[in-house]
Enzyme design. Structure first.
Site, PDB file in Angstrom:
ATOM      1  N   CYS A 125       0.825  -1.198   0.000  1.00 33.77           N
ATOM      2  CA  CYS A 125       0.000   0.000   0.000  1.00 33.77           C
ATOM      3  C   CYS A 125       0.868   1.259   0.000  1.00 33.77           C
ATOM      4  CB  CYS A 125      -0.984  -0.030   1.168  1.00 33.77           C
ATOM      5  SG  CYS A 125      -2.358   1.142   0.980  1.00 33.77           S
ATOM      6  N   HIS A 233      -3.469  -5.058   0.338  1.00 30.35           N
ATOM      7  CA  HIS A 233      -2.878  -5.588   1.568  1.00 30.35           C
ATOM      8  C   HIS A 233      -2.963  -7.117   1.550  1.00 30.35           C
ATOM      9  CE1 HIS A 233      -2.580  -1.849   4.123  1.00 30.35           C
ATOM     10  NE2 HIS A 233      -3.351  -1.423   3.130  1.00 30.35           N
ATOM     11  N   GLU A 235      -1.732  -9.110   3.544  1.00 26.48           N
ATOM     12  CA  GLU A 235      -1.832  -9.608   4.924  1.00 26.48           C
ATOM     13  C   GLU A 235      -3.275  -9.647   5.417  1.00 26.48           C
ATOM     14  OE1 GLU A 235      -1.325  -5.105   5.528  1.00 26.48           O
ATOM     15  OE2 GLU A 235      -0.779  -6.650   4.056  1.00 26.48           O
TER      16      GLU A 235
END
Length: 291
Positions: A125, A233, A235
């Site tokens: 990001c 993202h 994650e």
């Protein structure tokens, strides 16, 4: 696996600057990491170390970012505040897009330190945007304002449940990690994006249908270390969601870290990223004073 055999991955710090109105740590600068990205890296068995900014009003000792870059096997730059437009030579179009000048200089110095020793760098990001700026690219300060017909890439209400499609660019490393997928669904939590791509980089994924760059990688060449980044993202992906599986992206980065650890390469940073960023900062501050 014992700690001595595990990869040690640096994670850049997020900042909360001194705030006299905060009830805890009143007036103190906080540096922290968001736990999801630390857990994401740890999920593959790597150890995560936050890389604190060594400068500031309370600085002591002689530890530098170069020490961390020499000791660690790679670094991840994660999300957070906007990039200050002065970091790529522009004036902010709106006051709310000022970003974080201090964190920009810190993150640029992190990139400089790891690039100088040839250690892999991955951005998420803001990290993608920072990497693009570090190597000479620019950004849209606001996608909806500056990119006609764009999707809504950030929604404050839905946050990490805001999604859109991306198209993986055939022939790229990212596409090779997902050989059976041309289109994928990812989360979208950003309002800034790449306007001009940094020299020496290639776009590996575009958002669809509006064509905003969503993943980049430095083109391979002799003397160049691994640098890659995603605008989404990875994650935040969870099993059971129909978003792009994050594991291949993480394993690709960690494999590069393992290779760099086993066969160290001389670093190279001819752009002098920190010096150029400092110069742009001074120029932008002068523009502020002349208004």
């Amino acid at each position: 696996m014992p700690a001595t055999r595990r990869l040690k991955i640096g994670l850049s710090a997020c900042f909360q600057h001194a705030d006299p109105d905060r009830s805890l740590f009143t007036g103190k600068t906080l540096q922290y990491v968001e736990q999801s990205i630390a857990h994401w890296i740890m999920s593959a068995g790597a150890m995560v170390v936050m890389v604190p900014c060594p400068t500031g009003e309370t600085a002591r000792g002689d530890v530098t970012l170069a020490h961390y870059a020499d000791w660690l096997d790679g670094v991840v730059l994660h999300g957070g505040a906007d990039i200050w437009p002065g970091s790529y030579g522009e004036e902010p179009l709106r006051a709310e897009w000022l970003g974080d000048r201090v964190r920009d200089l810190y993150d640029l110095a992190v990139v400089e330190a790891f690039e100088q020793v040839g250690k892999p760098i991955f951005g998420v990001c803001r990290g993608l945007q920072l990497i693009n700026v570090a190597f000479g690219g620019t950004l849209y300060q606001d996608i909806e304002t500056q990119h006609p017909g764009a999707l809504r890439h950030r929604d404050a209400a839905t946050y990490d449940q805001n999604f859109h499609a991306v198209e993986l660019v055939p022939g790229t490393r990212l596409a090779s990690l997902y050989p059976s997928q041309r289109l994928a669904r990812v989360n979208s939590i950003h309002h800034q994006a790449i306007k001009s791509l940094a020299p020496g980089f290639q776009i590996e994924a575009w958002s669809r249908p509006d064509g905003v760059p969503e993943a980049i990688r430095r083109s391979p060449a002799r003397g160049r270390g691994y640098i890659a980044a995603t605008q989404w993202h990875p994650e935040f992906h969870r099993h059971g969601l129909d978003t792009l599986d994050d594991s291949a992206i993480l394993q690709d980065f960690l494999a590069a870290c393992a290779l760099a650890k086993a066969r160290p390469q001389p670093g190279n940073s001819p752009l002098r990223i920190r010096d150029r960023a400092t110069r742009l900062l001074r120029q932008a501050l002068l523009m502020d004073r002349s208004d």
